[in-house]
Design a protein around this motif. Structure first.
Motif, short mmCIF file in Angstrom:
data_model
loop_
_atom_site.label_atom_id
_atom_site.label_comp_id
_atom_site.label_asym_id
_atom_site.label_seq_id
_atom_site.Cartn_x
_atom_site.Cartn_y
_atom_site.Cartn_z
N ARG A 235 0.83 -1.21 0.00
CA ARG A 235 0.00 0.00 0.00
C ARG A 235 0.86 1.25 0.00
O ARG A 235 0.59 2.21 -0.75
CB ARG A 235 -0.92 0.00 1.23
CG ARG A 235 -2.00 -1.05 1.18
CD ARG A 235 -2.69 -1.13 2.54
NE ARG A 235 -3.52 -2.32 2.63
CZ ARG A 235 -3.97 -2.84 3.77
NH1 ARG A 235 -3.65 -2.25 4.93
NH2 ARG A 235 -4.71 -3.92 3.77
N GLY A 236 1.88 1.27 0.85
CA GLY A 236 2.73 2.45 0.92
C GLY A 236 3.43 2.75 -0.39
O GLY A 236 3.53 3.91 -0.80
N VAL A 262 9.72 15.71 -0.44
CA VAL A 262 9.91 15.41 0.98
C VAL A 262 8.78 14.51 1.45
O VAL A 262 7.60 14.87 1.33
CB VAL A 262 9.95 16.69 1.83
CG1 VAL A 262 10.11 16.35 3.31
CG2 VAL A 262 11.11 17.58 1.38
N THR A 263 9.14 13.34 1.98
CA THR A 263 8.14 12.37 2.40
C THR A 263 8.36 12.00 3.87
O THR A 263 9.34 12.42 4.49
CB THR A 263 8.25 11.07 1.56
OG1 THR A 263 9.55 10.50 1.79
CG2 THR A 263 8.08 11.35 0.08
N ASN A 264 7.42 11.22 4.41
CA ASN A 264 7.74 10.58 5.69
C ASN A 264 8.90 9.62 5.46
O ASN A 264 9.25 9.31 4.31
CB ASN A 264 6.51 9.91 6.30
CG ASN A 264 5.92 8.79 5.45
OD1 ASN A 264 5.70 8.94 4.25
ND2 ASN A 264 5.61 7.67 6.09
N TRP A 274 9.80 5.47 -3.77
CA TRP A 274 8.98 6.65 -4.00
C TRP A 274 9.63 7.63 -4.98
O TRP A 274 8.98 8.14 -5.89
CB TRP A 274 8.69 7.35 -2.67
CG TRP A 274 7.72 6.59 -1.80
CD1 TRP A 274 6.82 5.65 -2.20
CD2 TRP A 274 7.57 6.70 -0.38
NE1 TRP A 274 6.12 5.17 -1.12
CE2 TRP A 274 6.55 5.79 0.00
CE3 TRP A 274 8.20 7.47 0.60
CZ2 TRP A 274 6.15 5.64 1.33
CZ3 TRP A 274 7.80 7.33 1.92
CH2 TRP A 274 6.77 6.43 2.28
N HIS A 275 10.93 7.88 -4.82
CA HIS A 275 11.52 8.80 -5.80
C HIS A 275 11.68 8.14 -7.17
O HIS A 275 11.61 8.83 -8.19
CB HIS A 275 12.82 9.46 -5.31
CG HIS A 275 13.96 8.57 -5.01
ND1 HIS A 275 14.51 8.43 -3.75
CD2 HIS A 275 14.72 7.79 -5.83
CE1 HIS A 275 15.53 7.63 -3.80
NE2 HIS A 275 15.68 7.20 -5.05
N PHE A 324 2.02 8.51 3.75
CA PHE A 324 0.86 7.69 4.06
C PHE A 324 0.90 7.36 5.54
O PHE A 324 1.95 7.42 6.18
CB PHE A 324 0.80 6.42 3.19
CG PHE A 324 1.65 5.28 3.69
CD1 PHE A 324 1.07 4.19 4.32
CD2 PHE A 324 3.03 5.28 3.50
CE1 PHE A 324 1.85 3.12 4.77
CE2 PHE A 324 3.82 4.22 3.93
CZ PHE A 324 3.22 3.13 4.58
N ALA A 325 -0.27 6.99 6.10
CA ALA A 325 -0.39 6.83 7.54
C ALA A 325 -0.77 5.42 7.91
O ALA A 325 -1.52 4.74 7.20
CB ALA A 325 -1.45 7.80 8.09
N HIS A 326 -0.24 5.00 9.09
CA HIS A 326 -0.63 3.75 9.73
C HIS A 326 -0.48 2.57 8.76
O HIS A 326 0.59 2.40 8.17
CB HIS A 326 -2.07 3.87 10.26
CG HIS A 326 -2.28 5.08 11.10
ND1 HIS A 326 -3.28 6.00 10.86
CD2 HIS A 326 -1.58 5.56 12.16
CE1 HIS A 326 -3.22 6.98 11.76
NE2 HIS A 326 -2.19 6.74 12.56
N ALA A 327 -1.55 1.80 8.57
CA ALA A 327 -1.50 0.67 7.63
C ALA A 327 -2.03 1.06 6.27
O ALA A 327 -2.34 0.20 5.44
CB ALA A 327 -2.29 -0.51 8.19
#
Length: 341
Positions: A235-236, A262-264, A274-275, A324-327
């Motif tokens: 998912r992430g 800039v990400t978590n 991601w990049h 993104f957050a949590h699960a």
């Protein structure tokens, strides 16, 4: 989505605070047990992280993160704050948020105070969206947002938890942002998405039947299974590029043309994926993971502040934030025309 008929809101400054001295990974390896989960890419440890002191509160951390803003903008800054929004990973008081106490400690009298608990690692973007909406639709002109990650020291150094594969990954820190109703460093667009179908996939457990507020044996921690880790990783990998590229499309910029992304900062593989998804070189995607560990909601503002102080953010450039957050129950992205102090 940005409404061109609404007033422009700018992110004019960021600042941060990292508590104490860096904690080396060796602190955890002395307690580690043989665990196949430790080989999972989700839990490969950073080189360092910071831990809050036992008696250091979320309000203490916000006060220390805000201090550079006061130095740069003057002693009257805090008296002019109209909106205060805070996110705290581990509330010091489970009944109360820290917002009113932050206002009291800092001598503020904001007309709007909100403590938000959802948003997770994307909470800074979520708070930017809320602050912008309030500034655009009321007489308020200035907002302070604060993201505090303070569970690494208290939770992940417990005698049983520090043995787990995930224990070395989190770090503690606080990042704050200053928003004003003007066009000096405009927020170009914000995208926030909630995925309720994933909301039950992250568990907080005491490894038994005991509720966390009940007396008894068992140390509380976010729990993982290998199957859930696999789902969260998939998912992430998908959610962060999706929201980031949605913002890019609306502001008319290709992902590969973003100046800074800039990400978590959950782990090295997410950062690389991601990049790569945005076709960006690694040098345009600042990485604080090995210095700070996974800072959850504080990851974006702390990374922005560290990069900005190092001269890595050029005024007038497009800075894209995403997380993104949590699960995977929430994801958000925001683009700004950088102009922070």
């Amino acid at each position: 989505m940005t409404d061109p008929t609404m007033p422009t809101v700018s992110l004019i400054d960021v600042a941060s605070y990292l508590p104490g001295n860096p904690v080396p990974t060796e602190y955890f390896t002395q307690f580690a047990r043989s665990d196949r989960m430790a080989k999972n890419v989700m839990f490969r440890a950073p080189k360092g992280r910071h831990h809050v002191a036992r008696d250091e509160t979320a309000v203490d951390m916000v006060e220390r993160a805000v201090a550079p803003l006061v130095q740069r903008h003057g002693s009257q800054l805090l008296s002019r704050i109209d909106v205060l929004i805070t996110h705290t990973q581990l509330p010091d008081n489970p009944v109360l948020g820290c917002g009113p106490e932050v206002a009291r400690r800092l001598g503020m009298r904001p007309g709007h105070v909100f403590d938000i608990h959802n948003g997770g690692c994307a909470a800074f973007v979520h708070m930017m969206g809320l602050a912008r909406m309030i500034l655009q639709t009321t007489d308020a002109r200035t907002a302070l947002i604060a993201a505090t990650q303070n569970c690494a020291g208290p939770v992940f150094t417990q005698t049983e938890i520090r043995k787990l594969a995930q224990a070395p990954v989190p770090g503690d820190g606080c990042g704050v942002g200053l928003l004003v109703k003007d066009d000096s460093a405009p927020i170009l667009d914000i995208e926030c998405r909630t995925y309720p179908e994933f909301a039950g996939d992250m568990d907080f457990s005491t490894n038994g039947a005991r509720k966390y507020w009940e007396p008894g044996v068992g140390q509380g921690c976010v729990s993982f299974t290998e199957s859930k880790v696999t789902k969260v990783f998939a998912r992430g990998n998908r959610l962060v590029p999706e929201v980031a590229l949605a913002v890019c499309e609306r502001i008319g910029v290709k992902g590969r043309d973003i100046d800074t992304f800039v990400t978590n900062q959950p782990n090295r593989l997410f950062l690389r994926n991601w990049h790569d998804a945005l076709e960006l070189p690694a040098e345009r995607h600042p990485d604080t993971f090995d210095r700070c560990g996974n800072l959850f909601a504080a990851g974006i503002p702390v990374t922005l502040d560290i990069t900005n102080r190092a001269g890595g953010l050029r005024n007038g450039s497009v800075v894209l934030m995403a997380a993104f957050a949590h699960a995977g129950d929430f994801a958000g992205a925001a683009a700004v025309r950088w102009g922070a102090a």
